[in-house]
Motif scaffolding. Structure first.
Motif, PDB file in Angstrom:
ATOM      1  N   VAL A 191       0.829  -1.215   0.000  1.00  0.00           N
ATOM      2  CA  VAL A 191       0.000   0.000   0.000  1.00  0.00           C
ATOM      3  C   VAL A 191       0.861   1.263   0.000  1.00  0.00           C
ATOM      4  N   PHE A 192       2.058   1.184   0.584  1.00  0.00           N
ATOM      5  CA  PHE A 192       2.940   2.354   0.625  1.00  0.00           C
ATOM      6  C   PHE A 192       3.163   2.947  -0.757  1.00  0.00           C
ATOM      7  N   LYS A 193       3.134   2.067  -1.794  1.00  0.00           N
ATOM      8  CA  LYS A 193       3.438   2.522  -3.154  1.00  0.00           C
ATOM      9  C   LYS A 193       2.200   3.048  -3.892  1.00  0.00           C
ATOM     10  N   VAL A 194       1.023   2.879  -3.287  1.00  0.00           N
ATOM     11  CA  VAL A 194      -0.229   3.189  -3.980  1.00  0.00           C
ATOM     12  C   VAL A 194      -0.689   4.617  -3.668  1.00  0.00           C
ATOM     13  N   GLN A 195      -0.999   5.361  -4.723  1.00  0.00           N
ATOM     14  CA  GLN A 195      -1.558   6.702  -4.548  1.00  0.00           C
ATOM     15  C   GLN A 195      -3.080   6.694  -4.534  1.00  0.00           C
ATOM     16  N   GLU A 196      -3.665   5.940  -5.449  1.00  0.00           N
ATOM     17  CA  GLU A 196      -5.129   5.852  -5.472  1.00  0.00           C
ATOM     18  C   GLU A 196      -5.575   4.695  -6.361  1.00  0.00           C
ATOM     19  N   VAL A 197      -6.833   4.315  -6.170  1.00  0.00           N
ATOM     20  CA  VAL A 197      -7.476   3.285  -6.985  1.00  0.00           C
ATOM     21  C   VAL A 197      -8.719   3.916  -7.587  1.00  0.00           C
ATOM     22  N   LEU A 198      -8.886   3.782  -8.894  1.00  0.00           N
ATOM     23  CA  LEU A 198     -10.054   4.423  -9.512  1.00  0.00           C
ATOM     24  C   LEU A 198     -10.446   3.725 -10.809  1.00  0.00           C
ATOM     25  N   GLN A 199     -11.620   4.104 -11.283  1.00  0.00           N
ATOM     26  CA  GLN A 199     -12.096   3.587 -12.555  1.00  0.00           C
ATOM     27  C   GLN A 199     -11.259   4.195 -13.667  1.00  0.00           C
ATOM     28  N   LEU A 200     -10.981   3.398 -14.692  1.00  0.00           N
ATOM     29  CA  LEU A 200     -10.123   3.842 -15.790  1.00  0.00           C
ATOM     30  C   LEU A 200     -10.694   5.083 -16.473  1.00  0.00           C
ATOM     31  N   PRO A 201      -9.962   6.203 -16.460  1.00  0.00           N
ATOM     32  CA  PRO A 201     -10.411   7.386 -17.219  1.00  0.00           C
ATOM     33  C   PRO A 201     -10.257   7.133 -18.718  1.00  0.00           C
ATOM     34  N   LYS A 202     -10.562   8.149 -19.494  1.00  0.00           N
ATOM     35  CA  LYS A 202     -10.451   8.033 -20.957  1.00  0.00           C
ATOM     36  C   LYS A 202      -9.018   7.666 -21.332  1.00  0.00           C
ATOM     37  N   LEU A 203      -8.878   6.582 -22.086  1.00  0.00           N
ATOM     38  CA  LEU A 203      -7.574   6.061 -22.456  1.00  0.00           C
ATOM     39  C   LEU A 203      -7.193   6.560 -23.844  1.00  0.00           C
ATOM     40  N   THR A 204      -5.991   7.109 -23.953  1.00  0.00           N
ATOM     41  CA  THR A 204      -5.484   7.586 -25.236  1.00  0.00           C
ATOM     42  C   THR A 204      -4.380   6.655 -25.715  1.00  0.00           C
ATOM     43  N   LEU A 205      -4.538   6.147 -26.931  1.00  0.00           N
ATOM     44  CA  LEU A 205      -3.522   5.255 -27.487  1.00  0.00           C
ATOM     45  C   LEU A 205      -2.346   6.070 -27.995  1.00  0.00           C
ATOM     46  N   MET A 206      -1.157   5.463 -27.938  1.00  0.00           N
ATOM     47  CA  MET A 206       0.046   6.143 -28.410  1.00  0.00           C
ATOM     48  C   MET A 206       0.771   5.251 -29.411  1.00  0.00           C
ATOM     49  N   PRO A 207       1.279   5.842 -30.497  1.00  0.00           N
ATOM     50  CA  PRO A 207       2.038   5.037 -31.465  1.00  0.00           C
ATOM     51  C   PRO A 207       3.377   4.595 -30.863  1.00  0.00           C
ATOM     52  N   GLN A 208       3.854   3.446 -31.296  1.00  0.00           N
ATOM     53  CA  GLN A 208       5.164   2.910 -30.897  1.00  0.00           C
ATOM     54  C   GLN A 208       5.295   2.742 -29.380  1.00  0.00           C
ATOM     55  N   ARG A 209       4.172   2.459 -28.734  1.00  0.00           N
ATOM     56  CA  ARG A 209       4.233   2.239 -27.292  1.00  0.00           C
ATOM     57  C   ARG A 209       4.728   0.817 -27.006  1.00  0.00           C
ATOM     58  N   HIS A 210       5.204   0.608 -25.794  1.00  0.00           N
ATOM     59  CA  HIS A 210       5.642  -0.719 -25.377  1.00  0.00           C
ATOM     60  C   HIS A 210       4.440  -1.664 -25.391  1.00  0.00           C
ATOM     61  N   TYR A 235      27.098   2.022   9.297  1.00  0.00           N
ATOM     62  CA  TYR A 235      26.453   3.073   8.507  1.00  0.00           C
ATOM     63  C   TYR A 235      25.362   2.410   7.666  1.00  0.00           C
ATOM     64  N   VAL A 236      24.118   2.781   7.921  1.00  0.00           N
ATOM     65  CA  VAL A 236      22.971   2.123   7.271  1.00  0.00           C
ATOM     66  C   VAL A 236      22.249   3.111   6.357  1.00  0.00           C
ATOM     67  N   VAL A 237      22.102   2.716   5.103  1.00  0.00           N
ATOM     68  CA  VAL A 237      21.392   3.529   4.112  1.00  0.00           C
ATOM     69  C   VAL A 237      20.106   2.813   3.715  1.00  0.00           C
ATOM     70  N   LEU A 238      18.985   3.500   3.803  1.00  0.00           N
ATOM     71  CA  LEU A 238      17.707   2.959   3.329  1.00  0.00           C
ATOM     72  C   LEU A 238      17.589   3.277   1.847  1.00  0.00           C
ATOM     73  N   HIS A 239      17.531   2.235   1.022  1.00  0.00           N
ATOM     74  CA  HIS A 239      17.492   2.388  -0.437  1.00  0.00           C
ATOM     75  C   HIS A 239      16.132   1.901  -0.901  1.00  0.00           C
ATOM     76  N   THR A 240      15.263   2.807  -1.264  1.00  0.00           N
ATOM     77  CA  THR A 240      13.859   2.443  -1.424  1.00  0.00           C
ATOM     78  C   THR A 240      13.230   3.067  -2.655  1.00  0.00           C
ATOM     79  N   SER A 241      12.209   2.391  -3.178  1.00  0.00           N
ATOM     80  CA  SER A 241      11.469   2.933  -4.311  1.00  0.00           C
ATOM     81  C   SER A 241      10.470   3.991  -3.876  1.00  0.00           C
ATOM     82  N   LEU A 242      10.326   4.171  -2.570  1.00  0.00           N
ATOM     83  CA  LEU A 242       9.540   5.289  -2.054  1.00  0.00           C
ATOM     84  C   LEU A 242      10.407   6.537  -2.028  1.00  0.00           C
ATOM     85  N   SER A 243       9.781   7.696  -2.113  1.00  0.00           N
ATOM     86  CA  SER A 243      10.539   8.934  -2.038  1.00  0.00           C
ATOM     87  C   SER A 243       9.761   9.943  -1.196  1.00  0.00           C
ATOM     88  N   GLY A 244      10.412  11.046  -0.888  1.00  0.00           N
ATOM     89  CA  GLY A 244       9.722  12.136  -0.226  1.00  0.00           C
ATOM     90  C   GLY A 244       9.883  12.179   1.273  1.00  0.00           C
TER      91      GLY A 244
END
Length: 312
Positions: free
Chosen positions: A37-56, A263-272
């Motif tokens: 949950v720490f990584k989650v900002q919000e959960v919501l219904q999919l808004p209008k989706l725009t397709l992009m050329p050459q996307r992954h 010396y301990v460094v916390l290396h995390t995908s969270l920021s702020g």
């Protein structure tokens, strides 16, 4: 769905207690998956989706959310399952990892659950989507698979572990050559990136896939009479890991007289600011958001500066 993340406001109370909250969801099938949950900002219904050329291939398109354009990633397809067809009733989970925000298309959200890290176990060995898991747990007699989101994101947008020539030219880094560090992370992607960066500094690395393994490794060295300050330049640990998280690992290190000065460094995908507060709470020396090779080198330099004689 708007209220599903109300409990995030209490997340700081979990730190140092070896607890976590997971958001459980389904993809293209009945199997339950989860992310922290720490990584989650919000959960919501999919808004209008725009397709992009050459996307992954794993990227369904982009959405505009309050002025921010976010890629929408089909998490099911990304971990080797059949794709989810996006529709007006689809659900997305908006997350922040490694200083980037993205949305994951999922089949449906289940619930949030508060667990002890001791009940979160490393995934079993094997092929298939096991490579995309950092852990598993059991909820109501059903296996829940915790996804290695860092691996998914690294395949869509690979991160470089190359250190700039300017950083490597610092003469102080000569003192790092031959030194040792302990790297603690449940993500093989993160460990590989860290090892590649440290290799450029000619630093030797030891690795552990969770905090408990790391603590046992440290204690074994200390039991054999090793001077831990001399042996290890630093410990670099992830925050969220099975069995023992990085916060509890730091607490355990600080409570052992033989280890307390490491010396301990916390290396995390969270920021702020959240991490800054938690670093102070559990007694880490510093924290770094993944993955920034040059800043990691800066942190090594800061550690080396502590050994330099101070001018009177």
């Amino acid at each position: 769905m708007a209220g599903i993340l109300d409990s995030v406001n209490q997340r700081t109370q979990l730190v140092g207690e070896n607890r976590l909250e997971i958001l459980m969801f389904r993809l293209a099938g009945r199997q339950l998956f989860a992310i922290n949950v720490f990584k989650v900002q919000e959960v919501l219904q999919l808004p209008k989706l725009t397709l992009m050329p050459q996307r992954h291939p794993y990227v369904c398109g982009v959405v505009n959310l309050r002025g921010q354009t976010l890629p929408v990633i089909d998490l099911s397809q990304a971990i080797g399952m059949r794709p989810i067809v996006p529709g007006e009733n689809s659900t997305i989970i908006v997350t922040e990892y490694n200083r980037s925000v993205q949305a994951f298309l999922v089949g449906g959200v289940d619930r949030i659950l508060n667990l002890n890290w001791e009940s979160i176990l490393p995934p079993p060995g094997g092929a298939g989507r096991q490579h995309y898991l950092t852990a598993i747990t059991k909820v109501d007699d059903q296996i829940v698979e915790v996804i290695d989101v860092e691996k998914v994101l690294s395949e869509i947008s690979p991160m470089s572990s190359k250190v700039s020539a300017e950083k490597l030219s610092d003469p102080l880094l000569e003192k790092a050559k031959g030194r040792e560090v302990l790297l603690v992370d449940d993500s093989n992607v993160a460990l590989t990136q860290l090892k590649e960066t440290m290799a450029q500094l000619q630093i030797r690395t030891h690795v552990a896939s969770d905090g408990l393994k790391a603590l046992k490794m440290l204690q074994l060295w200390a039991d054999s009479g090793v001077d831990m300050q001399e042996k290890l330049l630093m410990v670099i640990t992830d925050a969220e890991m099975p069995e023992m998280d990085g916060y509890r690992l730091t607490t355990e290190i600080r409570s052992d007289p033989r280890l307390k000065d490491l010396y301990v460094v916390l290396h995390t995908s969270l920021s702020g600011s959240f991490n800054e507060a938690m670093v102070k709470k559990v007694g880490c020396d510093n924290f770094l958001s993944k993955f920034q090779p040059d800043k990691l080198v800066d942190m090594v330099r800061q550690r080396l500066m502590l050994d330099e004689p101070q001018e009177s």
